[in-house]
Design a protein around this motif. Structure first.
Motif, short mmCIF file in Angstrom:
data_model
loop_
_atom_site.label_atom_id
_atom_site.label_comp_id
_atom_site.label_asym_id
_atom_site.label_seq_id
_atom_site.Cartn_x
_atom_site.Cartn_y
_atom_site.Cartn_z
N SER A 171 0.94 -1.26 0.06
CA SER A 171 0.01 -0.22 -0.16
C SER A 171 0.98 1.33 -0.21
O SER A 171 1.85 1.24 0.92
CB SER A 171 -0.93 -0.09 1.12
N VAL A 172 0.56 2.08 -0.79
CA VAL A 172 1.17 3.30 -0.73
C VAL A 172 0.30 4.59 -0.72
O VAL A 172 -0.56 4.70 -1.65
CB VAL A 172 2.21 3.35 -2.30
N ARG A 173 0.67 5.47 0.01
CA ARG A 173 -0.23 6.86 0.15
C ARG A 173 0.23 7.64 -1.04
O ARG A 173 1.41 7.75 -1.22
CB ARG A 173 0.24 7.41 1.50
N ALA A 174 -0.60 8.21 -1.66
CA ALA A 174 -0.70 9.10 -2.66
C ALA A 174 -1.19 10.47 -2.20
O ALA A 174 -2.01 10.66 -1.42
CB ALA A 174 -1.30 8.46 -3.99
N SER A 175 -0.91 11.77 -3.10
CA SER A 175 -1.49 12.93 -2.71
C SER A 175 -2.92 12.92 -2.57
O SER A 175 -3.53 13.76 -2.17
CB SER A 175 -0.77 13.98 -3.32
N ASN A 176 -3.63 12.24 -3.63
CA ASN A 176 -5.00 12.19 -4.05
C ASN A 176 -5.77 10.77 -3.67
O ASN A 176 -6.78 10.40 -3.98
CB ASN A 176 -5.23 12.58 -5.42
N GLY A 177 -4.96 10.07 -2.78
CA GLY A 177 -5.54 8.79 -2.33
C GLY A 177 -4.76 7.63 -1.84
O GLY A 177 -3.60 7.86 -1.28
N TRP A 178 -4.97 6.65 -2.24
CA TRP A 178 -4.28 5.24 -1.64
C TRP A 178 -4.05 4.30 -3.09
O TRP A 178 -5.14 4.31 -3.80
CB TRP A 178 -4.76 4.50 -0.77
N VAL A 179 -2.78 3.76 -3.21
CA VAL A 179 -2.55 2.74 -4.16
C VAL A 179 -2.32 1.54 -3.47
O VAL A 179 -1.48 1.31 -2.80
CB VAL A 179 -1.34 3.12 -5.20
#
Length: 191
Positions: A171-179
């Motif tokens: 799981s990777v945090r992104a500026s506009n949500g999660w991947v």
């Protein structure tokens, strides 16, 4: 339980953050197999907004991962790059190249043909929900509504978190949500 991302994704995300403004077009093309959001002209859309030193958006996380070149190519073919670069929030279940390789031979090539654009979009949108959900947000047995109006069941097993039959491997945090990186491709139920 939060699923930690493998080292390659963390490294890729950091490279995207630090190289976003300085990567050569050859380097960006090598990462994605051709003309991509990172090498397009600045006026080409939301995916090309320079985020400086901020957390990369979902598209830039995918573009920065060598294990997601098939997904990036599919997003480009389906004209969904700018959509997933928008503020969101989104949660994207991102199949790896190996996940796409599990599909019957020729499936990906067939989906990338212009005449199959609507089917490709439907499959890709079935990997997205419109909220930012980290791995801890999911409960065993939860039905998660996807953009396609279909749903996928979340399951917690002793070896980890699953969506449908695909395991969440990172799981990777992104500026506009999660991947959430998954080891399978989610196929929407036939209508």
């Amino acid at each position: 339980m939060r699923t930690s991302s493998p080292r390659f994704l963390i490294t890729a995300a950091l490279l995207v953050v630090t190289a976003c403004g300085g990567a050569s077009s050859d380097q960006a093309a090598a990462n994605t197999g051709g003309d991509d959001a990172a090498s397009a002209p600045a006026s080409a859309g939301q995916a090309n907004v320079d985020e400086g030193n901020s957390i990369p958006n979902i598209v830039k996380v995918a573009v920065g991962s060598a294990d997601h070149t098939t997904l990036v190519a599919a997003l480009k073919a389906a004209n969904l790059v700018d959509v997933l670069a928008n503020p969101g929030p989104f949660t994207v279940f991102a199949p790896t190249n190996a996940a796409f390789d599990k599909l019957p031979a020729g499936t990906v090539d067939d989906l990338l043909k212009p005449e199959n654009l609507s089917k490709l979009k439907e499959i890709l949108q079935h990997h997205v929900t419109t909220s930012a959900l980290d791995a801890e947000s999911f409960t065993d047995g939860q039905e998660l509504g996807m953009v396609t109006a279909g749903s996928e069941k979340m399951t917690r097993k002793p070896d980890g978190l699953y969506i449908g039959a695909a395991k969440v491997v990172a799981s990777v945090r992104a500026s506009n949500g999660w991947v959430h990186v998954i080891d399978g491709v989610l196929v929407p139920a036939a209508k």
